[in-house]
Structure formats: structure tokens, C-alpha cells
Design an enzyme around this catalytic site. Structure first.
Site, PDB file in Angstrom:
ATOM      1  N   ASP A   1       0.814  -1.220   0.000  1.00  6.99           N
ATOM      2  CA  ASP A   1       0.000   0.000   0.000  1.00  6.99           C
ATOM      3  C   ASP A   1       0.849   1.273   0.000  1.00  6.99           C
ATOM      4  O   ASP A   1       0.620   2.190   0.806  1.00  6.99           O
ATOM      5  CB  ASP A   1      -0.914   0.025   1.241  1.00  6.99           C
ATOM      6  CG  ASP A   1      -1.658  -1.277   1.443  1.00  6.99           C
ATOM      7  OD1 ASP A   1      -2.242  -1.775   0.471  1.00  6.99           O
ATOM      8  OD2 ASP A   1      -1.653  -1.794   2.583  1.00  6.99           O
TER       9      ASP A   1
ATOM     10  N   GLU B   1     -12.122  -0.969  -3.667  1.00  6.25           N
ATOM     11  CA  GLU B   1     -11.431  -0.337  -2.539  1.00  6.25           C
ATOM     12  C   GLU B   1     -10.313   0.546  -3.067  1.00  6.25           C
ATOM     13  O   GLU B   1     -10.130   0.690  -4.274  1.00  6.25           O
ATOM     14  CB  GLU B   1     -10.826  -1.420  -1.623  1.00  6.25           C
ATOM     15  CG  GLU B   1      -9.800  -2.268  -2.329  1.00  6.25           C
ATOM     16  CD  GLU B   1      -9.133  -3.302  -1.444  1.00  6.25           C
ATOM     17  OE1 GLU B   1      -9.459  -3.354  -0.250  1.00  6.25           O
ATOM     18  OE2 GLU B   1      -8.285  -4.051  -1.958  1.00  6.25           O
TER      19      GLU B   1
END
Length: 322
Positions: free
Chosen positions: A53, A219
């Protein structure tokens, strides 16, 4: 503890050029530095720990900074992700790991672990991390935590969460427009956006649903701006996709795949020294899985009409530039 490591970047132009680095070992102290060696391929760019991420930024010091979540080698789910790391570089070859900048043990309102994808911003002469974190240890009770530091390398101190941003895993993205207004993007399956107050701890308005022209949002909302256009991108569960618009609120015109070949795609985009870069993570490197990931980087190119050329995961990554 800080780690500095050199990555010999390789770029496939006519043939594959390999670079090798020499290993330097130092005593284990708070200023320890360690170089990764014999690395003849670039991606993933961070190998000594599992990171995912990546939230990439160019701060006022002129460096590229990335803030990442951390996966455990024995992970069988995302609940063991317990902290964030900061990395910096000035040439995309030498990367310094500034160590763990925030850990779940220092967050009084949250559970152990459950430190998912962070985002960051420099505002009010401070550096802010915003991050999804579980209150009780489930994916359904996440809050958007906020932590602050006087320096980009941290450590960051938690100062609470943003009321009204809660639910499933969230994956927030904070975006500052050219007029100084700051927006927060988040959501799972249904993306949302809201203007933030100057303190970055409160919403300045009710959340708005994002119209992006597609039906595959899952997402990892991300927002960036290029030549006056706003780019809303995200993970569809089976790769990255994006849409373009004229406002940070949208509506956005769906454009299709950005990095659609990656099963997971939690990305960020920066321009550095007149070149655009795409930061994301891999799943399968060196025994990795969807719970054990590694940060990678690719070049990003725009077409003449402002659309983005599809990105393909490569071992070569990006070449060294001065």
C-alpha cells in the site's frame, strides 16, 4: 532503527543491463545502515521487509517519500499488519528505511494489528498520516485515524480519528488541491468523498458518493491531478482502474484499466524530476502471497488526450535518473 540500501535499477531498452552492489555490514545500533546486494532486478524495490500500500509523496526537502503498511512473513490474513514504515530517496536508487513510524501499540483507541493502507499530507507545517485501523479487531469497525509529526520520518503520534469516516476497511486517500482545500476519499464497494476542515480531524461537509462511470469499484480510492484534470483511480479487486473529471467531486468519466493485470493494486502516483511514477505492490515475490507483499515502482505515461497508458508489472521497474 534506520536502514539504507542501494538498488541497482535496470531498464530494458535494447537488452537487460544488470547492476550489482557491494554489501556493507555495520554494528546494530540506532543508526545502523545496511545495503541490499547482488540485486540484478529492480522490482520489488523493497525486499528486506514485506511492505504494501505505498503512499508516495514529494515533500519540501526534495525527496521522494513513501509510507507503507507492513506484512508479516507468517501472515494468513491482514490482521497482523501492525505498523507503518517510511522510506526516502533522492535518486530512486538509494532508499533509506527510516524504520517504523507508527505502531498499533501506541494507538489507545485501537486493536492490536489491523494497521491497513495509510495516506499522508503536509499541512499546517506538520506531516500527517491518515490510516484505517480497527477499534475492536474486525474489518467492519474501522476508523480513519490521524497521526502527526514535525518531520517526515516520524515518529508519528496518534491524535484521534475523523468522525463520520467509519465502517469496513476504508482505505483513505487525502488530496490537497491547488487552492489549498483538502479532500478525503474512502469507501469499500461504494466510494465517497468529503472536504476536510483545516485541522484535518473533522469533515467540513456530509460525505458525497462518487460518480465514476463504472461498476467495478472495490477499494483503495486514489486521487491525483494532472494538467488541470482530476484522476480518480482505485482497486477493482482484480487490478487498478481509473476515471477522469473536472472537479475533485466528479462526476468522473470512466476510462478503464490502469494496472488491470495485477490481482491487487493499491497504488499512488507522483511526478519527480519531470517523470511520472506509479507505486504499487506485488504479491508473489520470493514466497509472497496476498498477505505477504512487496512495494514496486513503474514509469507512468500519459497519452496526448490525457488518458493514461496501461501499466504492466515488470522486473525492471525504473532506471536510475539524475
Amino acid at each position: 532503527m534506520k536502514f539504507k540500501f542501494k538498488i541497482g535499477f535496470v531498464f530494458l531498452i535494447i537488452g537487460l543491463i544488470s547492476c550489482k552492489n557491494q554489501k556493507k555490514e555495520l554494528n546494530e545500533t540506532e543508526t545502523e545502515q545496511q545495503e541490499i546486494v547482488e540485486q540484478t532486478e529492480n522490482n520489488p524495490v523493497i525486499r528486506h521487509i514485506r511492505t504494501a500500500d505505498p503512499s508516495a509523496h514529494i515533500w519540501e526537502d526534495g525527496k521522494v517519500w513513501i509510507y507503507t503498511s507492513q506484512d508479516m512473513e507468517d501472515a494468513t490474513f491482514y490482521d497482523s499488519m501492525d505498523g507503518y514504515h517510511a522510506f526516502s530517496s533522492t535518486d530512486m536508487v538509494n532508499w533509506t528505511d527510516h524504520g517504523e513510524v507508527l505502531h498499533s501499540r501506541t494507538i489507545p483507541w485501537g486493536a492490536k494489528g489491523w494497521m491497513w493502507a495509510p495516506t499522508a499530507i503536509f499541512k499546517n507545517n506538520k506531516y500527517y498520516l491518515m490510516y484505517p485501523h480497527s477499534v475492536k479487531g474486525t474489518k467492519d469497525d474501522m476508523r480513519c485515524g490521524v497521526a502527526v509529526s514535525d518531520v517526515p520520518e516520524g515518529p508519528f503520534k496518534d491524535i484521534g480519528w475523523i468522525e463520520g469516516v467509519e465502517g469496513q476497511w476504508l482505505d483513505p486517500c487525502v488530496f490537497e488541491d491547488e487552492d489549498g482545500k483538502v479532500y478525503l476519499y474512502w469507501g469499500v464497494r461504494e466510494p465517497k468523498v468529503a472536504l476536510l476542515k483545516d485541522n484535518l480531524l473533522e469533515l467540513a461537509e456530509a460525505p458525497r458518493p462518487i460518480e465514476y462511470g463504472g461498476k467495478n469499484f472495490f477499494e483503495a480510492s486514489y486521487m491525483h491531478k494532472y494538467k488541470g484534470k482530476y484522476y480518480f483511480s482505485y482497486n477493482a479487486g482484480l487490478g487498478g482502474f481509473y476515471a477522469m473529471g473536472d472537479s475533485p467531486y466528479g462526476p468522473f468519466d470512466y476510462k478503464g484499466g490502469l494496472n488491470p493485470k495485477q490481482r491487487q493494486d493499491h497504488h499512488s502516483i507522483v511526478e519527480y524530476k519531470e517523470q511520472n511514477f506509479f507505486f504499487y505492490h506485488w504479491q508473489g515475490w520470493n514466497g509472497g502471497s496476498k498477505f505477504r507483499r512487496n512495494t514496486a515502482i513503474e514509469y507512468l505515461y500519459y497519452n496526448e488526450d490525457g488518458t493514461i497508458k496501461e501499466i504492466y508489472a515488470t522486473k525492471e521497474g525504473v532506471s536510475k535518473f539524475e
